[in-house]
Design a protein around this motif. Structure first.
Motif, PDB file in Angstrom:
ATOM      1  N   GLN A   3       0.816  -1.211   0.000  1.00  0.00           N
ATOM      2  CA  GLN A   3       0.000   0.000   0.000  1.00  0.00           C
ATOM      3  C   GLN A   3       0.852   1.265   0.000  1.00  0.00           C
ATOM      4  OE1 GLN A   3      -2.794  -0.037   3.235  1.00  0.00           O
ATOM      5  NE2 GLN A   3      -4.079  -1.587   2.254  1.00  0.00           N
ATOM      6  N   ARG A   4       0.297   2.282  -0.670  1.00  0.00           N
ATOM      7  CA  ARG A   4       0.891   3.617  -0.595  1.00  0.00           C
ATOM      8  C   ARG A   4      -0.169   4.540  -0.010  1.00  0.00           C
ATOM      9  NH1 ARG A   4       2.517   2.073  -6.100  1.00  0.00           N
ATOM     10  NH2 ARG A   4       4.772   1.754  -6.108  1.00  0.00           N
ATOM     11  N   LEU A   5       0.235   5.353   0.950  1.00  0.00           N
ATOM     12  CA  LEU A   5      -0.704   6.259   1.620  1.00  0.00           C
ATOM     13  C   LEU A   5      -0.356   7.706   1.284  1.00  0.00           C
ATOM     14  CD1 LEU A   5      -0.668   4.649   5.201  1.00  0.00           C
ATOM     15  CD2 LEU A   5      -1.958   3.923   3.182  1.00  0.00           C
ATOM     16  N   VAL A 109       5.700  10.533 -10.310  1.00  0.00           N
ATOM     17  CA  VAL A 109       6.094   9.181  -9.907  1.00  0.00           C
ATOM     18  C   VAL A 109       5.294   8.167 -10.716  1.00  0.00           C
ATOM     19  CG1 VAL A 109       6.769   9.847  -7.564  1.00  0.00           C
ATOM     20  CG2 VAL A 109       4.417   9.136  -8.000  1.00  0.00           C
ATOM     21  N   ARG A 110       5.826   6.982 -10.831  1.00  0.00           N
ATOM     22  CA  ARG A 110       5.178   5.925 -11.593  1.00  0.00           C
ATOM     23  C   ARG A 110       4.587   4.948 -10.584  1.00  0.00           C
ATOM     24  NH1 ARG A 110       3.467   5.898 -16.760  1.00  0.00           N
ATOM     25  NH2 ARG A 110       3.117   3.697 -17.100  1.00  0.00           N
ATOM     26  N   MET A 111       3.301   4.705 -10.686  1.00  0.00           N
ATOM     27  CA  MET A 111       2.658   3.763  -9.763  1.00  0.00           C
ATOM     28  C   MET A 111       1.607   2.974 -10.506  1.00  0.00           C
ATOM     29  SD  MET A 111       1.932   6.151  -6.454  1.00  0.00           S
ATOM     30  CE  MET A 111       3.317   6.898  -5.605  1.00  0.00           C
ATOM     31  N   ALA A 112       1.677   1.665 -10.392  1.00  0.00           N
ATOM     32  CA  ALA A 112       0.667   0.799 -10.992  1.00  0.00           C
ATOM     33  C   ALA A 112       0.379   1.206 -12.438  1.00  0.00           C
ATOM     34  CB  ALA A 112      -0.623   0.823 -10.162  1.00  0.00           C
ATOM     35  N   ASP A 113       1.452   1.357 -13.213  1.00  0.00           N
ATOM     36  CA  ASP A 113       1.320   1.666 -14.640  1.00  0.00           C
ATOM     37  C   ASP A 113       0.705   3.011 -14.947  1.00  0.00           C
ATOM     38  OD1 ASP A 113       2.646  -0.305 -15.946  1.00  0.00           O
ATOM     39  OD2 ASP A 113       0.938  -1.697 -15.934  1.00  0.00           O
ATOM     40  N   GLU A 239      -3.439   3.701  -2.222  1.00  0.00           N
ATOM     41  CA  GLU A 239      -3.293   2.962  -3.480  1.00  0.00           C
ATOM     42  C   GLU A 239      -2.731   1.596  -3.151  1.00  0.00           C
ATOM     43  OE1 GLU A 239      -1.222   1.087  -6.796  1.00  0.00           O
ATOM     44  OE2 GLU A 239      -0.197   1.945  -5.076  1.00  0.00           O
ATOM     45  N   GLU A 240      -3.334   0.571  -3.728  1.00  0.00           N
ATOM     46  CA  GLU A 240      -2.781  -0.775  -3.593  1.00  0.00           C
ATOM     47  C   GLU A 240      -3.036  -1.531  -4.878  1.00  0.00           C
ATOM     48  OE1 GLU A 240      -4.439  -3.375  -0.524  1.00  0.00           O
ATOM     49  OE2 GLU A 240      -2.439  -4.239  -0.273  1.00  0.00           O
ATOM     50  N   LYS A 241      -1.972  -1.936  -5.516  1.00  0.00           N
ATOM     51  CA  LYS A 241      -2.050  -2.703  -6.768  1.00  0.00           C
ATOM     52  C   LYS A 241      -3.010  -2.081  -7.772  1.00  0.00           C
ATOM     53  CE  LYS A 241      -0.797  -6.973  -4.445  1.00  0.00           C
ATOM     54  NZ  LYS A 241      -1.384  -7.976  -3.558  1.00  0.00           N
ATOM     55  N   TRP A 245      -8.545   4.185  -3.011  1.00  0.00           N
ATOM     56  CA  TRP A 245      -9.713   4.523  -2.185  1.00  0.00           C
ATOM     57  C   TRP A 245      -9.335   5.524  -1.102  1.00  0.00           C
ATOM     58  CZ3 TRP A 245      -7.044  -0.082  -1.739  1.00  0.00           C
ATOM     59  CH2 TRP A 245      -6.542  -0.416  -0.475  1.00  0.00           C
ATOM     60  N   ARG A 246     -10.368   6.152  -0.553  1.00  0.00           N
ATOM     61  CA  ARG A 246     -10.163   7.056   0.581  1.00  0.00           C
ATOM     62  C   ARG A 246     -10.603   6.352   1.852  1.00  0.00           C
ATOM     63  NH1 ARG A 246      -9.693  12.668  -1.125  1.00  0.00           N
ATOM     64  NH2 ARG A 246     -10.066  12.746  -3.369  1.00  0.00           N
ATOM     65  N   GLU A 247      -9.983   6.738   2.931  1.00  0.00           N
ATOM     66  CA  GLU A 247     -10.236   6.018   4.170  1.00  0.00           C
ATOM     67  C   GLU A 247     -10.086   6.988   5.335  1.00  0.00           C
ATOM     68  OE1 GLU A 247      -7.857   2.240   4.300  1.00  0.00           O
ATOM     69  OE2 GLU A 247      -7.169   3.105   6.186  1.00  0.00           O
TER      70      GLU A 247
END
Ligand code: LP5
Ligand code: MN
Length: 253
Positions: A3-5, A109-113, A239-241, A245-247
């Motif tokens: 996960q990225r927060l 930054v590059r994240m999950a394509d 962000e995860e894979k 979502w927001r939390e």
């Protein structure tokens, strides 16, 4: 830990112990399950220089922040720290003490394509001419250097004076002027070919699709953390894979 927060605008202030406690609990708790934590500006309500860590009045609070960030880092979560309009004087000493890496504004930054553009958000508020003028002055390295040479007490007074003037100025400005300018948003998205733009600053959390000729982008505005009615309201973006979502950030003990 996939996960990225993402958080921003906590406005930590020794006079506001509830938010500080909430953040420290977050660093000990929820943040530990993430691989990366991104703090996109205004972690502090005002930052007059990294030697605030020596100020007997507030050092214990600030050092709890650096120590807790460092503990998170040592537990395996990489922390990225961007300066905001309140804490643009956060520097290398703070980064070293906390184990955070400083992130430029903007950063791609590059994240999950996806290409993700990270900003504090104030650069997008181009209709706020008075603020942009103020920003140019206080981001001038020479002006910063001279400011940092002043005694700490004097810097604290200057910061309090700016905050007072800022409160008066923002109370008199139209709300629309203090939001992002759509052309500025498009300019940054196009320049960086971003699929997603994440920023804070405006305290207007929301998701806004932006259509460009070539592609679609999603602008995600982070929420500020605040203390109201006896409780802290705090939120993060996750962000995860490739899922986002927001939390709410709940206060763990
Ligand atoms: O912060 P917030 O939410 O109140 O409003 C911001 C903009 N205001 C600011 C100012 C900060 O609050 C002050 C922070 C002090 C930090 C530490 C001090 C370090 C000083 C270092 C000097 C090198 O960012 C506000 C925006 C609003 O967001 C929405 O986007 O509107 O902008 C203003 O209020 C600016 C005013 O319109 C004009 C500035 C008044 C002060 C004039 C001082 C002269 C400048 C001299 C510079 C050397
Ligand atoms: Mn801000």
């Amino acid at each position: 830990r996939t996960q990225r927060l993402f958080i921003s605008d906590l406005h930590l202030d020794p006079d506001q112990p509830e938010i500080l406690a909430h953040f420290l609990a977050f660093l000990r708790g929820r943040a530990r399950s993430a691989g990366e934590l991104y703090i996109l500006g205004d972690l502090f309500d005002a930052w007059i220089g990294d030697d605030a860590l020596d100020d007997p009045q507030v050092a214990s609070d600030y050092r709890r922040v650096t120590a807790s960030l460092r503990a998170l880092h040592e537990a395996g979560t990489r922390c990225w720290l961007m300066q905001g309009n309140r804490d643009f004087l956060l520097g290398r000493r703070f980064a070293r003490a906390s184990g955070c890496r400083l992130l430029g504004d903007p950063s791609l930054v590059r994240m999950a394509d996806q290409s993700i553009l990270l900003m504090h958000g104030d650069l997008l508020c181009t209709d706020d001419i008075a603020y942009q003028r103020f920003r140019r002055r206080v981001r001038n390295p020479l002006i910063q250097k001279l400011f940092l040479l002043r005694p700490r007490q004097q810097r604290l007074r200057i910061a309090a004076d700016y905050r007072g003037r800022s409160r008066a100025a923002t109370a008199a400005k139209q709300r629309a002027i203090m939001d992002v300018n759509p052309r500025a948003v498009i300019k940054y998205i196009a320049r960086y070919q971003a699929d997603r733009l994440i920023h804070g600053h405006t305290h207007r959390p929301g998701d806004h699709p932006v259509s460009l000729a070539q592609h679609q982008c999603l602008r995600q505005v982070l929420a500020d953390w605040r203390y109201a009615d006896g409780k802290v309201q705090a939120e993060l973006l996750v962000e995860e894979k490739g899922r986002w979502w927001r939390e709410p950030v709940r206060s763990a003990v």
